[in-house]
Design a protein around this motif. Structure first.
Motif, PDB file in Angstrom:
ATOM      1  N   LEU A   1       0.885  -1.321   0.197  1.00 39.34           N
ATOM      2  CA  LEU A   1      -0.257  -0.036  -0.113  1.00 39.34           C
ATOM      3  C   LEU A   1       1.003   1.308   0.059  1.00 39.34           C
ATOM      4  O   LEU A   1       0.521   2.302  -0.546  1.00 39.34           O
ATOM      5  CB  LEU A   1      -1.024  -0.101   0.952  1.00 39.34           C
ATOM      6  CG  LEU A   1      -1.988  -1.219   1.423  1.00 39.34           C
ATOM      7  CD1 LEU A   1      -2.934  -1.065   2.396  1.00 39.34           C
ATOM      8  CD2 LEU A   1      -2.852  -0.807  -0.189  1.00 39.34           C
ATOM      9  N   GLY A   2       1.890   1.062   0.631  1.00 36.86           N
ATOM     10  CA  GLY A   2       2.801   2.364   0.768  1.00 36.86           C
ATOM     11  C   GLY A   2       3.850   2.471  -0.339  1.00 36.86           C
ATOM     12  O   GLY A   2       4.239   3.734  -0.738  1.00 36.86           O
ATOM     13  N   ALA A   3       3.993   1.443  -1.099  1.00 36.43           N
ATOM     14  CA  ALA A   3       5.075   1.522  -2.130  1.00 36.43           C
ATOM     15  C   ALA A   3       4.692   1.056  -3.436  1.00 36.43           C
ATOM     16  O   ALA A   3       4.240   1.705  -4.465  1.00 36.43           O
ATOM     17  CB  ALA A   3       6.319   1.059  -1.794  1.00 36.43           C
TER      18      ALA A   3
ATOM     19  N   GLY B   1       6.927   5.410   1.396  1.00 29.15           N
ATOM     20  CA  GLY B   1       5.868   5.603   2.634  1.00 29.15           C
ATOM     21  C   GLY B   1       6.536   6.731   3.519  1.00 29.15           C
ATOM     22  O   GLY B   1       7.401   7.234   3.337  1.00 29.15           O
ATOM     23  N   GLU B   2       5.463   7.055   4.539  1.00 28.24           N
ATOM     24  CA  GLU B   2       5.833   8.308   5.372  1.00 28.24           C
ATOM     25  C   GLU B   2       7.345   7.860   6.125  1.00 28.24           C
ATOM     26  O   GLU B   2       8.050   8.931   6.424  1.00 28.24           O
ATOM     27  CB  GLU B   2       4.726   8.359   6.540  1.00 28.24           C
ATOM     28  CG  GLU B   2       3.624   8.922   6.144  1.00 28.24           C
ATOM     29  CD  GLU B   2       3.786  10.453   6.394  1.00 28.24           C
ATOM     30  OE1 GLU B   2       2.942  11.265   5.532  1.00 28.24           O
ATOM     31  OE2 GLU B   2       4.616  10.951   6.855  1.00 28.24           O
ATOM     32  N   ASP B   3       7.445   6.573   6.374  1.00 33.19           N
ATOM     33  CA  ASP B   3       8.677   6.248   6.958  1.00 33.19           C
ATOM     34  C   ASP B   3      10.023   6.840   6.509  1.00 33.19           C
ATOM     35  O   ASP B   3      11.079   7.155   7.165  1.00 33.19           O
ATOM     36  CB  ASP B   3       8.565   4.730   7.356  1.00 33.19           C
ATOM     37  CG  ASP B   3       8.786   3.932   6.296  1.00 33.19           C
ATOM     38  OD1 ASP B   3       7.913   4.107   5.415  1.00 33.19           O
ATOM     39  OD2 ASP B   3       9.488   3.066   6.235  1.00 33.19           O
TER      40      ASP B   3
ATOM     41  N   THR C   1      -0.032   5.279   3.366  1.00 37.42           N
ATOM     42  CA  THR C   1       1.170   5.859   3.379  1.00 37.42           C
ATOM     43  C   THR C   1       2.081   5.180   4.767  1.00 37.42           C
ATOM     44  O   THR C   1       3.130   5.521   4.850  1.00 37.42           O
ATOM     45  CB  THR C   1       1.550   7.118   3.283  1.00 37.42           C
ATOM     46  OG1 THR C   1       0.605   7.624   4.062  1.00 37.42           O
ATOM     47  CG2 THR C   1       1.214   7.698   1.978  1.00 37.42           C
ATOM     48  N   ARG C   2       1.131   5.061   5.845  1.00 36.03           N
ATOM     49  CA  ARG C   2       1.839   4.391   6.944  1.00 36.03           C
ATOM     50  C   ARG C   2       0.883   3.240   7.591  1.00 36.03           C
ATOM     51  O   ARG C   2      -0.039   3.630   8.352  1.00 36.03           O
ATOM     52  CB  ARG C   2       1.852   5.653   7.908  1.00 36.03           C
ATOM     53  CG  ARG C   2       2.917   5.320   9.117  1.00 36.03           C
ATOM     54  CD  ARG C   2       3.326   6.577   9.893  1.00 36.03           C
ATOM     55  NE  ARG C   2       4.067   6.134  11.248  1.00 36.03           N
ATOM     56  CZ  ARG C   2       5.314   5.450  11.087  1.00 36.03           C
ATOM     57  NH1 ARG C   2       5.792   5.276  10.317  1.00 36.03           N
ATOM     58  NH2 ARG C   2       5.631   5.125  12.479  1.00 36.03           N
ATOM     59  N   VAL C   3       1.217   2.096   7.337  1.00 37.13           N
ATOM     60  CA  VAL C   3       0.208   0.898   7.461  1.00 37.13           C
ATOM     61  C   VAL C   3       0.966   0.733   8.759  1.00 37.13           C
ATOM     62  O   VAL C   3       2.181   0.403   9.088  1.00 37.13           O
ATOM     63  CB  VAL C   3       0.304  -0.060   6.713  1.00 37.13           C
ATOM     64  CG1 VAL C   3      -0.558  -1.164   7.259  1.00 37.13           C
ATOM     65  CG2 VAL C   3      -0.434   0.450   5.403  1.00 37.13           C
TER      66      VAL C   3
ATOM     67  N   LEU D   1      -6.869   0.057  11.121  1.00 36.80           N
ATOM     68  CA  LEU D   1      -7.933  -0.896  10.300  1.00 36.80           C
ATOM     69  C   LEU D   1      -8.869  -0.092   9.291  1.00 36.80           C
ATOM     70  O   LEU D   1      -9.084  -0.489   8.354  1.00 36.80           O
ATOM     71  CB  LEU D   1      -8.836  -1.706  11.248  1.00 36.80           C
ATOM     72  CG  LEU D   1      -8.049  -2.637  12.110  1.00 36.80           C
ATOM     73  CD1 LEU D   1      -9.000  -3.683  12.937  1.00 36.80           C
ATOM     74  CD2 LEU D   1      -7.025  -3.626  11.338  1.00 36.80           C
ATOM     75  N   VAL D   2      -9.419   0.921   9.821  1.00 30.38           N
ATOM     76  CA  VAL D   2     -10.010   1.879   8.839  1.00 30.38           C
ATOM     77  C   VAL D   2      -9.063   2.206   7.870  1.00 30.38           C
ATOM     78  O   VAL D   2      -9.702   2.269   6.494  1.00 30.38           O
ATOM     79  CB  VAL D   2     -10.696   2.986   9.645  1.00 30.38           C
ATOM     80  CG1 VAL D   2     -11.389   3.906   8.580  1.00 30.38           C
ATOM     81  CG2 VAL D   2     -11.980   2.471  10.648  1.00 30.38           C
ATOM     82  N   SER D   3      -8.233   2.561   7.795  1.00 31.88           N
ATOM     83  CA  SER D   3      -6.871   3.067   7.059  1.00 31.88           C
ATOM     84  C   SER D   3      -6.786   2.130   5.921  1.00 31.88           C
ATOM     85  O   SER D   3      -6.681   2.387   4.707  1.00 31.88           O
ATOM     86  CB  SER D   3      -5.872   3.790   7.671  1.00 31.88           C
ATOM     87  OG  SER D   3      -6.024   4.952   8.264  1.00 31.88           O
TER      88      SER D   3
END
Ligand code: AQP
Length: 332
Positions: free
Chosen positions: A21-23, A146-148, A184-186, A246-248
């Motif tokens: 999801l992030g990448a 991703g954010e990290d 972007t941040r799971v 979980l919602v994200s």
């Protein structure tokens, strides 16, 4: 200047939902508008111990994950980092450009080294310099992450600017991060304040891209939540990190906004929501898992993709590295 994308993932374990999801899924979308270079960063992976046989398998798994997610090796360049020597050469040069004070501010090193700082590899400490080299070796202009990875990209910009200033040359571009979407941040399924990560010792903290439907269902069922119901709007999830996560994830998997997800499940408990999330996750991930499994059986194909990609990457990198060497005063 060519609009060029560079990104990568470490083959340091199983690829997971956060990586997807992030990448990966964002990489796929960029293939039509940019020249894209997607790397399996095996040199980053060895900043912590990797068993050699596992490393080889993980490199192939990562390549299979990229392709299964939709990276087209005919369009984009896909290769493993250690095959192109320019990454190591430029990283050394950047070790001499970056300042120790800059590296001391990197939060990922602090998180990964933890209390055992003295025993961490020197490679883990200078990891951001290698990441800057990965990107700038190709004069990449855009980096989807991703954010990290935001802080490391800021460092890449600082290194590029300092190099350009020191040597009085406009050689490296200012890199733009692309951080987009709900994923972007799971976060970990066991602790909503920690990111989902390959190196988390708990298998239940993450959904791996090679998990089957039953395993995904079990992991979501066991995911930590709270006893409250889903609210009407996403900002009312504040202070409930696991519920928020979980919602994200649901929003990212369905391309809905978090508000739309809340509106749909308002007043429902997490028992119901987890069932719906399982359906969505299985539907979205099953084709990727199947394709990954098929590709991983065909090692010859994966290896030929990586080899051909490395040749294409080297062809772009070599003249850029020569410009760098000339600017520095290296004789060649
Ligand atoms: N939890 C995450 N949520 C969103 N994006 C993520 N990424 C990683 N974890 C998440 C993004 O995936 C890309 C590849 O990451 P990586 O494998 O190079 O490094 P990482 O961020 O260090 O990943 P891990 O899983 O946490 O690995 P370990 O445990 O080995 O350190 C990057 O774009 C990253 O942002």
């Amino acid at each position: 200047m060519t609009k060029r994308v560079f990104s990568g993932a470490q083959p340091s374990g199983n690829m997971h939902l956060g990586n997807y999801l992030g990448a990966f899924r964002n990489w796929v979308k960029l293939q039509d508008d940019f020249e894209c270079i997607y790397c399996v960063v095996d040199m980053h992976a060895i900043t912590v111990w990797q068993d050699p046989a596992d490393l080889r398998a993980q490199v192939r798994e990562a390549a299979a994950a990229y392709i299964a997610a939709g990276v087209d090796p005919n369009k984009s360049i896909l290769f493993n980092q250690s095959r192109v020597a320019g990454h190591a050469e430029l990283a050394w040069i950047f070790n001499c450009v970056a300042r120790i004070g800059w590296l001391n501010r990197m939060t990922q090193f602090k998180d990964k080294a933890g209390k055992n700082r003295e025993k961490a590899s020197a490679g883990l400490y200078v990891y951001p310099n290698l990441m800057a080299a990965d990107i700038l070796l190709y004069k990449a202009t855009h980096v989807p992450v991703g954010e990290d990875q935001k802080q490391h990209l800021e460092l890449t910009r600082d290194i590029a600017q300092k190099f350009n200033n020191d040597y009085g040359i406009e050689l490296f571009p200012v890199v733009e991060p692309i951080i987009q979407g709900e994923g972007t941040r799971v976060m970990s399924l066991r602790d909503g304040t920690n990111k989902m990560s390959k190196s988390d010792p708990s298998e239940y903290s993450r959904i791996n891209l090679n998990d089957d439907a039953d395993t995904i269902a079990q992991k979501i069922r066991k995911a930590k939540t709270d006893a409250e119901l889903l609210p009407a709007k996403a900002d009312l999830l504040e202070g409930r990190p696991e519920a928020q996560n979980l919602v994200s994830i649901y929003a990212a998997l369905t391309d809905m906004s978090r508000d739309a997800v809340c509106a749909e499940y308002e007043g429902k408990g997490f028992g119901d929501f987890k069932k719906a999330l399982t359906d969505v996750a299985v539907t979205r991930l099953a084709p990727i898992t199947e394709e990954m499994a098929r590709l991983q059986k065909d090692e010859a194909y994966i290896d030929s993709v990586l080899r051909a990609g490395a040749e294409r990457a080297h062809a772009i990198a070599e003249p850029i590295l020569n410009e760098v060497k000339d600017a520095i005063g290296f004789m060649r």
